[in-house]
Design a protein around this motif. Structure first.
Motif, PDB file in Angstrom:
ATOM      1  N   ASP A 141       0.909  -1.211   0.072  1.00 37.97           N
ATOM      2  CA  ASP A 141       0.147   0.101  -0.015  1.00 37.97           C
ATOM      3  C   ASP A 141       0.725   1.219  -0.136  1.00 37.97           C
ATOM      4  O   ASP A 141       0.550   2.246  -0.672  1.00 37.97           O
ATOM      5  CB  ASP A 141      -1.158  -0.075   1.294  1.00 37.97           C
ATOM      6  CG  ASP A 141      -1.711  -1.050   1.154  1.00 37.97           C
ATOM      7  OD1 ASP A 141      -2.671  -1.409   0.398  1.00 37.97           O
ATOM      8  OD2 ASP A 141      -2.183  -2.075   2.247  1.00 37.97           O
ATOM      9  N   ILE A 142       2.012   1.198   0.904  1.00 36.90           N
ATOM     10  CA  ILE A 142       2.887   2.402   0.707  1.00 36.90           C
ATOM     11  C   ILE A 142       4.180   2.011   0.706  1.00 36.90           C
ATOM     12  O   ILE A 142       4.770   1.075   1.250  1.00 36.90           O
ATOM     13  CB  ILE A 142       2.680   3.071   2.118  1.00 36.90           C
ATOM     14  CG1 ILE A 142       1.227   3.587   2.730  1.00 36.90           C
ATOM     15  CG2 ILE A 142       3.801   4.378   2.473  1.00 36.90           C
ATOM     16  CD1 ILE A 142       1.073   3.921   4.035  1.00 36.90           C
ATOM     17  N   PHE A 143       4.997   2.812  -0.142  1.00 34.09           N
ATOM     18  CA  PHE A 143       6.426   2.513  -0.623  1.00 34.09           C
ATOM     19  C   PHE A 143       7.256   3.546   0.050  1.00 34.09           C
ATOM     20  O   PHE A 143       7.016   4.830  -0.286  1.00 34.09           O
ATOM     21  CB  PHE A 143       6.388   2.395  -1.869  1.00 34.09           C
ATOM     22  CG  PHE A 143       7.949   2.094  -2.501  1.00 34.09           C
ATOM     23  CD1 PHE A 143       8.806   1.226  -1.861  1.00 34.09           C
ATOM     24  CD2 PHE A 143       8.425   2.560  -3.873  1.00 34.09           C
ATOM     25  CE1 PHE A 143       9.933   0.769  -2.451  1.00 34.09           C
ATOM     26  CE2 PHE A 143       9.535   2.358  -4.067  1.00 34.09           C
ATOM     27  CZ  PHE A 143      10.458   1.576  -3.387  1.00 34.09           C
ATOM     28  N   LEU A 144       7.986   3.182   0.799  1.00 28.59           N
ATOM     29  CA  LEU A 144       9.094   4.232   1.690  1.00 28.59           C
ATOM     30  C   LEU A 144      10.539   3.697   1.279  1.00 28.59           C
ATOM     31  O   LEU A 144      10.979   2.713   1.565  1.00 28.59           O
ATOM     32  CB  LEU A 144       8.848   4.187   3.184  1.00 28.59           C
ATOM     33  CG  LEU A 144       9.944   4.859   4.105  1.00 28.59           C
ATOM     34  CD1 LEU A 144       9.464   6.394   3.889  1.00 28.59           C
ATOM     35  CD2 LEU A 144       9.680   4.349   5.524  1.00 28.59           C
ATOM     36  N   THR A 145      11.050   4.758   0.570  1.00 32.35           N
ATOM     37  CA  THR A 145      12.272   4.351  -0.097  1.00 32.35           C
ATOM     38  C   THR A 145      13.381   5.562  -0.014  1.00 32.35           C
ATOM     39  O   THR A 145      13.119   6.432  -0.208  1.00 32.35           O
ATOM     40  CB  THR A 145      11.996   4.216  -1.718  1.00 32.35           C
ATOM     41  OG1 THR A 145      13.581   3.665  -2.241  1.00 32.35           O
ATOM     42  CG2 THR A 145      11.512   5.285  -2.411  1.00 32.35           C
ATOM     43  N   GLY A 146      14.638   4.981   0.031  1.00 33.75           N
ATOM     44  CA  GLY A 146      15.694   5.898  -0.064  1.00 33.75           C
ATOM     45  C   GLY A 146      16.012   6.107  -1.459  1.00 33.75           C
ATOM     46  O   GLY A 146      15.329   5.670  -2.325  1.00 33.75           O
TER      47      GLY A 146
END
Length: 324
Positions: free
Chosen positions: A60-65
């Motif tokens: 649902d949510i993509f948290l990326t550097g």
């Protein structure tokens, strides 16, 4: 997949967060913080692995550097938003403090939000909560677009999409696929005699009765009026016939009364067809037409019965067994 799946309370669903970070230490810290906040967490240390997980459709949510391997986090965002299957995933990019150019690039790449390093966990949780509200709203809109407003069954568009996917899978993996066409007997007479409110009650309770007979990966759809259809992945003609008889009996046993206390008898005729026949492979429309023809044989021979495609005579309904 029964119609109940279209009525799930979205507020109770866990939101899935995929965290992509090349630093194993940072990945662990972020993962623990997000998990403690009540989210379902998946992790990857490079963008390539992230895209594989994203394509599975469980994020649902993509948290990326940004610097996360040969493929950057920004390139992953581009790929994510360019794919109709993943474009709705909410994306948060982690940028280094003072890198305003990177921030602009992140938003241009399709990121929905950003957070600066060093990551403040209070701020991260607040941004995830905001993202979750939008994710749940999108899911609700999607389900409304796929659901028949009166009964909660899948609407025709969602039903046909699922049937096409299952037909392709059945052909590719050489597994059976069956459908059951369901039509309520003398439904117009119910409306004319007892009123449309009673008719609506019949439709709603029919869906509830049918869905109680189905497995998790079956789908019930309303094709129009009093006509419904069930997709049974993995079920051959005989197994589908058993399931159809179970549905027929469940509909007949419903207890429906008008506001005046008048009992409304309800029965259904059902036609069953399977994709085992090579001529039907990759032809969902033909499969439905075949089930529809079987349905009309059921109606022509007395109604309130199950008719299997290809049968010349069917004096007895299939005996109750577990469909498989």
């Amino acid at each position: 997949m029964t119609s109940a799946d279209f009525q799930t309370d979205l507020s109770s669903e866990a939101i899935s967060v995929l965290i992509c970070e090349s630093s194993s230490v940072q990945l662990r810290i972020l993962s623990e913080a997000v998990q403690q906040a009540g989210y379902s967490v998946q992790t990857a240390n490079n963008a390539e692995d992230s895209l594989k997980l994203l394509n599975l459709g469980t994020v649902d949510i993509f948290l990326t550097g940004i610097e996360v391997g040969a493929v950057s986090g920004l390139e992953a965002c581009w790929s994510l938003k360019a794919n109709t299957e993943t474009e709705s995933v909410y994306t948060i990019v982690i940028t280094a403090s003072g890198e305003d150019r990177r921030l602009e690039e992140s938003l241009d790449a399709g990121a929905d939000d950003f957070i600066r390093k060093p990551v403040n966990m209070t701020e991260l949780r607040a941004r995830l909560r905001a993202a979750s509200r939008l994710v749940r709203m999108q899911k609700q809109f999607k389900r409304l677009a796929e659901t028949d407003a009166l009964t909660g069954a899948a609407n025709r568009r969602a039903f046909m999409q699922y049937l096409e996917l299952r037909a392709e899978s059945a052909t590719r993996d050489d597994i059976p696929l069956s459908v059951i066409m369901i039509d309520l007997d003398h439904f117009k007479a119910i409306n004319d005699t007892h009123g449309h409110a009673a008719g609506d009650t019949v439709l709603i309770q029919t869906v509830q009765a049918v869905q109680d007979c189905l497995r998790d990966n079956d789908m019930l759809g309303r094709l129009g009026g009093e006509e419904f259809c069930v997709i049974l992945p993995g079920a051959g003609l005989f197994s589908a016939g058993i399931a159809a008889e179970r549905i027929r009996a469940a509909v007949e046993s419903m207890t429906i009364s008008t506001d005046e206390g008048v009992k409304v008898p309800v029965t259904a005729s059902l036609g069953v067809a399977s994709l085992n026949n090579g001529d039907l492979i990759c032809a969902p429309d033909v499969l439905l037409q075949t089930a529809d023809a079987a349905l009309y044989r059921a109606k022509d021979t007395g109604r309130n019965k199950v008719w299997l495609d290809g049968a010349e005579e069917q004096d007895d309904a299939p005996q109750q067994q577990q469909a498989g």
